[in-house]
Scaffold this motif. Structure first.
Motif, PDB file in Angstrom:
ATOM      1  N   GLU B 133       0.703  -1.138  -0.124  1.00 59.88           N
ATOM      2  CA  GLU B 133      -0.041   0.146   0.003  1.00 59.88           C
ATOM      3  C   GLU B 133       0.910   1.348   0.028  1.00 59.88           C
ATOM      4  O   GLU B 133       0.645   2.188  -0.511  1.00 59.88           O
ATOM      5  CB  GLU B 133      -1.106   0.033   1.210  1.00 59.88           C
ATOM      6  CG  GLU B 133      -2.374  -0.776   0.867  1.00 59.88           C
ATOM      7  CD  GLU B 133      -2.976  -1.428   2.232  1.00 59.88           C
ATOM      8  OE1 GLU B 133      -2.706  -0.851   3.287  1.00 59.88           O
ATOM      9  OE2 GLU B 133      -3.607  -2.174   2.047  1.00 59.88           O
ATOM     10  N   GLN B 134       1.887   1.187   0.847  1.00 60.54           N
ATOM     11  CA  GLN B 134       2.942   2.194   0.896  1.00 60.54           C
ATOM     12  C   GLN B 134       3.294   2.649  -0.613  1.00 60.54           C
ATOM     13  O   GLN B 134       3.479   3.819  -1.168  1.00 60.54           O
ATOM     14  CB  GLN B 134       3.872   1.926   1.664  1.00 60.54           C
ATOM     15  CG  GLN B 134       4.307   2.848   2.951  1.00 60.54           C
ATOM     16  CD  GLN B 134       5.277   2.693   3.803  1.00 60.54           C
ATOM     17  OE1 GLN B 134       5.271   1.381   4.104  1.00 60.54           O
ATOM     18  NE2 GLN B 134       6.128   3.350   4.247  1.00 60.54           N
ATOM     19  N   SER B 137       0.858   3.954  -2.932  1.00 66.41           N
ATOM     20  CA  SER B 137       0.503   5.591  -2.676  1.00 66.41           C
ATOM     21  C   SER B 137       1.644   6.185  -3.302  1.00 66.41           C
ATOM     22  O   SER B 137       1.458   7.430  -3.678  1.00 66.41           O
ATOM     23  CB  SER B 137       0.385   5.837  -1.369  1.00 66.41           C
ATOM     24  OG  SER B 137       1.472   6.320  -0.637  1.00 66.41           O
ATOM     25  N   ASP B 140       1.269   6.478  -6.894  1.00 61.80           N
ATOM     26  CA  ASP B 140       0.085   7.447  -6.999  1.00 61.80           C
ATOM     27  C   ASP B 140       0.495   9.032  -7.232  1.00 61.80           C
ATOM     28  O   ASP B 140      -0.365   9.763  -7.763  1.00 61.80           O
ATOM     29  CB  ASP B 140      -1.166   7.292  -5.832  1.00 61.80           C
ATOM     30  CG  ASP B 140      -2.524   7.908  -6.285  1.00 61.80           C
ATOM     31  OD1 ASP B 140      -2.876   7.596  -7.349  1.00 61.80           O
ATOM     32  OD2 ASP B 140      -3.054   8.328  -5.326  1.00 61.80           O
ATOM     33  N   GLN B 141       1.384   9.060  -6.284  1.00 62.64           N
ATOM     34  CA  GLN B 141       1.941  10.689  -6.247  1.00 62.64           C
ATOM     35  C   GLN B 141       2.586  11.101  -7.492  1.00 62.64           C
ATOM     36  O   GLN B 141       2.438  12.378  -7.692  1.00 62.64           O
ATOM     37  CB  GLN B 141       2.875  10.633  -5.062  1.00 62.64           C
ATOM     38  CG  GLN B 141       2.131  10.821  -3.705  1.00 62.64           C
ATOM     39  CD  GLN B 141       3.267  10.854  -2.689  1.00 62.64           C
ATOM     40  OE1 GLN B 141       3.953  11.910  -2.745  1.00 62.64           O
ATOM     41  NE2 GLN B 141       3.658   9.955  -1.755  1.00 62.64           N
TER      42      GLN B 141
END
Lengths: 408, 272
Positions: B133-134, B137, B140-141
């Motif tokens: 998940e980290q 993300s 995603d950034q």
């Protein structure tokens, strides 16, 4: 023939006696370990170095035999021969490293030089030993081409323990080895000791080569570390899966090859194992779903047909003639063109539809350039099949508006 | 923008408030006894983005690599937030040039970003759902979440560069050293990476970028290090990027009087 098959099946299912079963299990463990470590050797682009290492074992084996027969009166003690093999293999690896670092020679030239020199030395020593020791050295030349005939329980145990150790290290050092193979500068910057990781990789490779010497022979043991990972690469895009698949292929091929050699006793084990592995490689190359040759050819053919049909229909929509023979053939097959080249009613309709689709695709490309770039099917399939319906509607509404504006 | 950033460097009382995060002193690098970098000292401040600028072969990338000990230096020290390099590895995120790796490697975009987390995962630990998940993300950034599962060779050059950026983000470092992150990327990628780097400096991180495009330096960066084997100038862009300094960086040839004795500035001015 059927007798041969029956015996082969008996061997494969471990019903052909203690010795044969021992050989099969030993070979499979060796093949698995070699396949697993081979993945990292391949990804680190060191497959050729392992060739140098395996050839460099020969002088060590023969020298160890001479020393052991002098001191212990038993030149064929396996542990002594293997220590000798490891010792001269390390020398070979160091020689390659030294040549690359301190001369202007490239690695391939260094490997070629070291490999052939060590092997030459080994062959000369071997001939010498054969003329001096007569009967006592029998079996020494097995180290070149390999033989499973004399595999003892202790040998199999040694292979099992080594395979277990290699497996453990691969599991616990998986992250570090992956990083080493993919991006060594990044690994260094993170503070990993890449030199010691490289040494670890070399050590594992060495272990597999040395324990594989007697079974497969030094000329072919290298194939155990190269072919399974190369075959595995066709089936996956992940390192972890590649290690599992290569281990499986290595074990399977060695199992099968050893079984073959137990039935066809006059054929060399090493050669049969490598040929079996090669068959698995060939199958992988052909039928692997994504990276395989057949899948690739099929995808290319489909792609080509799509492009031809699309361009042909777009040409029709612009009332241009279609000249390309393949395009004509495809359009005729779909009954968009008549035999004389005239466009059919269906052809006109399809062309209209295609023109609208292309306009939408172009609009999408203008509105969302990044996303369009990312799409593999951009402007190849009908837009409704690729992007969400509401987005298509939004695009066509926008197009209507601009048209209205243009008209005004 | 640069007026603002100068304010952040000097507070109301006139004292320099941001601290030195990256401190290199006396760095000399030689290949085969030929100096590539000569006695380079350089400081970068936290909360600021610095460009390393100079002509091809000026030693920009070598400077980054040597300051991190990735290529051997003849002499020189690096301190990260006051700590010696060896203790400071966890505070460094280094992004190599895109061409330095084989993109046919069997890994997905997510796998590569996960590599940025390895340092904090520890021995014996495999990536967990939390790590995934980290990493997601981080992807995603840089607008790459949709490509997480794609094999990295199937990505465009700009997308590959963004994956590298996401991996650097995953490291959650204090100092970010980027080797040519804007080389050969599309406009959208340039924008995304630049925004990401600015966001990092806003959090007080230090960003140092090897940059090849003189036209965009003023627009994008707070500070600049002009380098051509030696340091030509170093400091806030408005103070340092004079035409004179640029001429010395780009057209001056750093002559070496006798072997090993650089004459830097004087010889340069004589040439210009």
């Amino acid at each position: 023939m059927s007798e041969f098959l029956a015996e082969l099946i008996k061997a494969l299912t471990l019903q052909a006696g203690y010795n044969t079963s021992l050989v099969l299990v030993g070979a499979a463990l060796l093949g698995g370990a070699a396949g697993g470590i081979g993945v990292f050797v391949l990804l680190r682009k060191r497959s050729l170095v392992s060739d140098a290492i395996s050839h460099a074992t020969l002088p060590g084996v023969v020298l160890a035999f001479m020393l052991a027969s002098y001191f212990f009166d038993d030149g064929r003690a396996l542990w002594a021969l293997l220590i000798g093999a490891a010792f001269s293999a390390v020398l070979g690896a160091l020689a390659v490293e030294w040549i690359v670092r301190y001369t202007r020679l490239k690695e391939d030239a260094a490997i070629g030089t070291v490999l052939s020199t060590f092997f030459a030395l080994g062959i000369v020593l071997l001939t010498l030993v054969q003329s001096v020791y007569q009967g006592g050295q029998a079996g020494l030349s097995d180290f070149i081409l390999g033989s499973t005939a004399g595999l003892l329980y202790q040998d199999a145990l040694l292979i099992a323990v080594s395979a277990f150790v290699v497996g453990l290290v691969l599991i616990f050092k998986f992250k570090e080895l992956t990083l080493l193979c993919f991006d060594i500068t990044f690994a260094k910057a993170q503070g990993y000791n890449v030199a010691s990781l490289d040494r670890l990789l070399l050590f594992l490779l060495l272990a597999v080569v040395v324990i594989g010497l007697k079974t497969v022979g030094l000329v072919l043991v290298i194939a155990l570390t190269i072919i399974p990972p190369v075959a595995a690469r066709f089936w996956t895009e992940r390192v972890s899966h590649m290690v599992l698949i290569a281990t499986f292929i290595g074990a399977l091929g060695s199992w099968f090859g050893a079984a073959l050699s137990s039935v066809a006793t006059d054929l060399p084990t090493g050669g049969l194992i490598v040929l079996t592995l090669f068959s698995i490689f060939l199958i992988s190359l052909l039928v692997a779903p994504k990276r395989g040759a057949l899948a690739h050819a099929l995808r290319h053919k489909l792609f080509q047909r799509r492009v031809h049909e699309r361009q042909g229909l777009l040409a029709i929509s612009r009332a241009e003639p279609v000249f390309d023979p393949l395009t004509q053939k495809i359009l005729r097959k779909k009954r968009f063109l008549r035999a004389d080249g005239a466009v059919t009613e269906e052809g006109h309709q399809a062309a209209q539809k295609m023109a609208r689709d292309q306009v939408l695709w172009n609009a999408y490309h203008q509105a969302y350039p990044i996303e369009a770039l990312a799409l593999e099917d951009w402007s190849l399939r009908p837009i409704e099949e690729v992007i969400p319906k509401d987005l298509v509607e939004e695009l066509s509404e926008e197009l209507m508006l601009t048209k209205v504006r243009l008209v005004q | 923008m640069s007026a603002l950033s100068k304010q952040s460097l000097i507070d109301e009382t006139g004292f320099i408030s941001s601290k030195v995060a990256f401190d290199v002193s006396g760095l000399t690098v030689a290949y085969d006894r030929k100096p590539v970098l000569w006695d380079v000292s350089f400081q970068a401040h936290s909360g600021r983005i610095t460009a390393i600028v100079g002509p091809n072969g000026a030693g920009k990338s070598t400077f980054l690599k040597a300051s991190l000990g990735l290529v051997p230096a003849v002499t020189g020290q690096t301190f990260i937030l006051g700590e010696a390099l060896k203790e400071a590895r966890k505070n460094i995120a280094y992004m190599p040039q895109r061409a330095s790796v084989d993109w046919d490697f069997p890994a997905s975009a997510l796998d590569v970003v996960m590599m940025g987390l390895y340092g904090r995962m520890g021995f014996l630990r495999w990536p967990s759902q939390h790590h995934r998940e980290q990493a997601l993300s981080c992807l995603d950034q840089v607008d790459m979440a949709d490509f997480a599962e794609r094999q990295i060779g199937q990505l465009s050059g700009g997308q590959q560069q963004r994956v590298f950026m996401a991996r650097a983000l995953a490291q959650e470092a204090e100092v970010y050293l980027m080797d040519e992150p804007f080389a050969g990327v599309d406009a959208a990628t340039e924008n995304v990476i630049f925004k990401t780097l600015k966001a990092l400096t806003a959090e007080g991180k230090t960003v140092i970028v090897v940059h090849h495009d003189l036209d965009t330096v003023r627009k994008m960066f707070d500070d600049v290090l002009l380098i051509n084997r030696q340091v030509i100038a170093n400091g806030p862009i408005d103070d340092v990027m004079s035409d004179e300094a640029l001429r010395r960086t780009y057209s001056g040839r750093l002559g070496f009087h006798k072997a090993g004795e650089p004459v830097g500035g004087a010889a340069v001015q004589a040439h210009v």
